[in-house]
Design a protein around this motif. Sequence first.
Motif, PDB file in Angstrom:
ATOM      1  N   ALA A  76       0.481 -77.633   3.628  1.00 48.15           N
ATOM      2  CA  ALA A  76       0.788 -76.787   4.783  1.00 48.15           C
ATOM      3  C   ALA A  76      -0.470 -76.110   5.316  1.00 48.15           C
ATOM      4  CB  ALA A  76       1.836 -75.740   4.392  1.00 48.15           C
ATOM      5  N   LEU A  77      -1.302 -75.617   4.410  1.00 51.17           N
ATOM      6  CA  LEU A  77      -2.534 -74.957   4.840  1.00 51.17           C
ATOM      7  C   LEU A  77      -3.469 -75.951   5.524  1.00 51.17           C
ATOM      8  CD1 LEU A  77      -4.064 -72.261   4.774  1.00 51.17           C
ATOM      9  CD2 LEU A  77      -5.088 -72.971   2.613  1.00 51.17           C
ATOM     10  N   SER A  78      -3.560 -77.152   4.981  1.00 56.15           N
ATOM     11  CA  SER A  78      -4.393 -78.183   5.601  1.00 56.15           C
ATOM     12  C   SER A  78      -3.907 -78.510   7.011  1.00 56.15           C
ATOM     13  CB  SER A  78      -4.386 -79.456   4.741  1.00 56.15           C
ATOM     14  OG  SER A  78      -4.920 -79.217   3.460  1.00 56.15           O
ATOM     15  N   ASP A  79      -2.571 -78.595   7.166  1.00 54.46           N
ATOM     16  CA  ASP A  79      -1.999 -78.882   8.488  1.00 54.46           C
ATOM     17  C   ASP A  79      -2.309 -77.777   9.484  1.00 54.46           C
ATOM     18  OD1 ASP A  79       1.041 -80.432   7.175  1.00 54.46           O
ATOM     19  OD2 ASP A  79      -0.962 -81.253   7.554  1.00 54.46           O
ATOM     20  N   VAL A  80      -2.224 -76.511   9.015  1.00 56.16           N
ATOM     21  CA  VAL A  80      -2.505 -75.369   9.895  1.00 56.16           C
ATOM     22  C   VAL A  80      -3.938 -75.427  10.398  1.00 56.16           C
ATOM     23  CG1 VAL A  80      -2.785 -72.870   9.982  1.00 56.16           C
ATOM     24  CG2 VAL A  80      -0.742 -73.857   8.946  1.00 56.16           C
ATOM     25  N   PHE A  81      -4.886 -75.681   9.480  1.00 51.50           N
ATOM     26  CA  PHE A  81      -6.286 -75.720   9.897  1.00 51.50           C
ATOM     27  C   PHE A  81      -6.578 -76.937  10.781  1.00 51.50           C
ATOM     28  CE2 PHE A  81      -7.037 -72.652   6.440  1.00 51.50           C
ATOM     29  CZ  PHE A  81      -7.832 -71.755   7.142  1.00 51.50           C
ATOM     30  N   GLU A  82      -5.833 -78.005  10.593  1.00 49.13           N
ATOM     31  CA  GLU A  82      -5.991 -79.161  11.474  1.00 49.13           C
ATOM     32  C   GLU A  82      -5.557 -78.810  12.895  1.00 49.13           C
ATOM     33  OE1 GLU A  82      -4.220 -82.693   9.940  1.00 49.13           O
ATOM     34  OE2 GLU A  82      -4.328 -83.754  11.851  1.00 49.13           O
ATOM     35  N   VAL A  83      -4.439 -78.064  12.984  1.00 48.68           N
ATOM     36  CA  VAL A  83      -3.965 -77.625  14.306  1.00 48.68           C
ATOM     37  C   VAL A  83      -4.982 -76.699  14.959  1.00 48.68           C
ATOM     38  CG1 VAL A  83      -2.218 -76.229  15.485  1.00 48.68           C
ATOM     39  CG2 VAL A  83      -1.524 -77.902  13.762  1.00 48.68           C
ATOM     40  N   VAL A  84      -5.485 -75.716  14.188  1.00 47.42           N
ATOM     41  CA  VAL A  84      -6.462 -74.771  14.726  1.00 47.42           C
ATOM     42  C   VAL A  84      -7.718 -75.495  15.185  1.00 47.42           C
ATOM     43  CG1 VAL A  84      -7.967 -72.832  14.150  1.00 47.42           C
ATOM     44  CG2 VAL A  84      -5.600 -72.839  13.359  1.00 47.42           C
ATOM     45  N   SER A  85      -8.183 -76.458  14.404  1.00 49.27           N
ATOM     46  CA  SER A  85      -9.377 -77.219  14.769  1.00 49.27           C
ATOM     47  C   SER A  85      -9.182 -77.951  16.090  1.00 49.27           C
ATOM     48  CB  SER A  85      -9.721 -78.228  13.662  1.00 49.27           C
ATOM     49  OG  SER A  85      -9.976 -77.576  12.449  1.00 49.27           O
ATOM     50  N   GLY A  86      -7.964 -78.522  16.259  1.00 47.65           N
ATOM     51  CA  GLY A  86      -7.681 -79.232  17.505  1.00 47.65           C
ATOM     52  C   GLY A  86      -7.669 -78.302  18.707  1.00 47.65           C
ATOM     53  N   ASN A 108       2.170 -76.034  -0.440  1.00 49.35           N
ATOM     54  CA  ASN A 108       1.396 -75.031   0.303  1.00 49.35           C
ATOM     55  C   ASN A 108      -0.006 -75.533   0.630  1.00 49.35           C
ATOM     56  OD1 ASN A 108       3.450 -73.163   0.415  1.00 49.35           O
ATOM     57  ND2 ASN A 108       2.809 -72.084  -1.442  1.00 49.35           N
ATOM     58  N   TYR A 109      -0.575 -76.341  -0.256  1.00 51.78           N
ATOM     59  CA  TYR A 109      -1.891 -76.916   0.018  1.00 51.78           C
ATOM     60  C   TYR A 109      -1.829 -77.807   1.260  1.00 51.78           C
ATOM     61  CZ  TYR A 109      -6.237 -79.496  -0.622  1.00 51.78           C
ATOM     62  OH  TYR A 109      -7.470 -80.062  -0.429  1.00 51.78           O
ATOM     63  N   SER A 146     -12.366 -72.485  -2.979  1.00 56.63           N
ATOM     64  CA  SER A 146     -13.122 -73.295  -3.930  1.00 56.63           C
ATOM     65  C   SER A 146     -12.243 -74.212  -4.763  1.00 56.63           C
ATOM     66  CB  SER A 146     -13.930 -72.390  -4.862  1.00 56.63           C
ATOM     67  OG  SER A 146     -13.058 -71.562  -5.611  1.00 56.63           O
ATOM     68  N   THR A 147     -10.950 -73.905  -4.842  1.00 59.17           N
ATOM     69  CA  THR A 147     -10.062 -74.729  -5.662  1.00 59.17           C
ATOM     70  C   THR A 147      -8.661 -74.695  -5.090  1.00 59.17           C
ATOM     71  OG1 THR A 147      -9.066 -74.986  -7.844  1.00 59.17           O
ATOM     72  CG2 THR A 147      -9.655 -72.764  -7.198  1.00 59.17           C
ATOM     73  N   ALA A 148      -7.960 -75.785  -5.262  1.00 53.75           N
ATOM     74  CA  ALA A 148      -6.577 -75.852  -4.794  1.00 53.75           C
ATOM     75  C   ALA A 148      -5.608 -75.385  -5.869  1.00 53.75           C
ATOM     76  CB  ALA A 148      -6.227 -77.290  -4.384  1.00 53.75           C
ATOM     77  N   ALA A 149      -6.146 -74.981  -7.023  1.00 56.48           N
ATOM     78  CA  ALA A 149      -5.294 -74.609  -8.147  1.00 56.48           C
ATOM     79  C   ALA A 149      -4.412 -73.410  -7.831  1.00 56.48           C
ATOM     80  CB  ALA A 149      -6.151 -74.313  -9.368  1.00 56.48           C
ATOM     81  N   ALA A 150      -4.862 -72.586  -6.870  1.00 57.41           N
ATOM     82  CA  ALA A 150      -4.099 -71.385  -6.540  1.00 57.41           C
ATOM     83  C   ALA A 150      -2.888 -71.693  -5.659  1.00 57.41           C
ATOM     84  CB  ALA A 150      -4.999 -70.380  -5.826  1.00 57.41           C
ATOM     85  N   LEU A 151      -2.770 -72.936  -5.175  1.00 59.85           N
ATOM     86  CA  LEU A 151      -1.700 -73.305  -4.257  1.00 59.85           C
ATOM     87  C   LEU A 151      -0.845 -74.420  -4.849  1.00 59.85           C
ATOM     88  CD1 LEU A 151      -3.823 -73.500  -0.981  1.00 59.85           C
ATOM     89  CD2 LEU A 151      -2.277 -71.652  -1.615  1.00 59.85           C
TER      90      LEU A 151
END
Length: 372
Positions: A338-348, A335-336, A326-331
């Motif tokens: 990096a996490l976005s990149d990981v999910f982009e890879v998984v989506s592909g 890291n925010y 719900s928020t990026a404040a925890a990252l």
Amino acid sequence: MAKSSSDAEFLAQLRSQRGGQRADTGPGMILHTPPAKSSKSLDDIIASEGEAAQTPIPAASGSSAAPNAIDHSTAADGSLGRIVSIDLLDPHPWNARVHRSAERVREIASQIAATRQNHPILVTRNPDHPGRYYVVDGETRFRGLKLLNRREAWILEADVDPADPLAFYTASFKQTDATEAISSIDKGIKWATLIEEKHATATSIAEALELAQSTVSRMIAYRKFPPAVLDFMHSNAEKFPYSVAAVLAQLVDQGWSEDALLTKCQEVVDSQYSRRAIESLVKGAKTDSEKKPRKSAVVAIPIKAGATQVGSFRTYESGALEFKLSTAAALSPENYKALSDVFEVVSGLITEGHEQLIDELSSRLAKLRNDG
């Protein structure tokens, strides 16, 4: 909380308490800070006044002293409490506080380690086990001492019947709430449990705690929510006062699943709704719930930043997977991304339909790391 400017004043304040009774105010115990700029222990302060007593701790009437009782008392008449083995103390099921965070226990333990146990633990005798005591108030101090592996605790006795749930809860409530306010959630849970188990009624609770019966009746709505929802509410307590909980409890009455309730609670937190807006939200949800079958999560893992839930990962019987933050404040920004990149890879990978998903994911993450 009054401060003591001298050892003598500190002792005078403690002597005004007799087993939790104060002649001027009736039942209750007022906690005091230790003498200003004093590094003495409680025993040292008393000894300096010539009042140290080296007599054994008196056992309960008609019983023998417990074999591991400490062989000294802080005052002959017990007015200042006494030092006993911490192994003689037990929590009681009708202690007023439900949620007691590990962070708070560690905080109290640190304070004790830095100075000493500045306030006694209020106890009452356990009639079923002579020589043992139930903790009426001060369970966080009790846990803090155990965390520090302390062998002894400073206790002060009160005349409370541990076999009477409402009487014990009332005593625990009045002492505990005066020390640190008990949350509305904890109040509602305990009040509802007392009523469900036929130990009390809303009327008797209101009378015992000197509250309006309507307040008690509304706050017991918390008891309707499942544990995971209550934990979420407690982590975001300012968003879920009893007036809001009473409205959301209508969704429980409609049969909403735990997962659906958590989603709605997250929506309340994210959207900064007022109580009136939540009432409208609940009314609209009635229609929505009739149109769509509610999903039930097989796995529901909360994602927290400290004590606050900021997202979740869920799997469903339908095979659906859901990751929500719900928020990026925890990252951190790094890291925010990096996490976005990981999910982009998984989506592909999912789109491309790779059967060896783990192997391909490992390969692409390694490439992502090298390129980064």
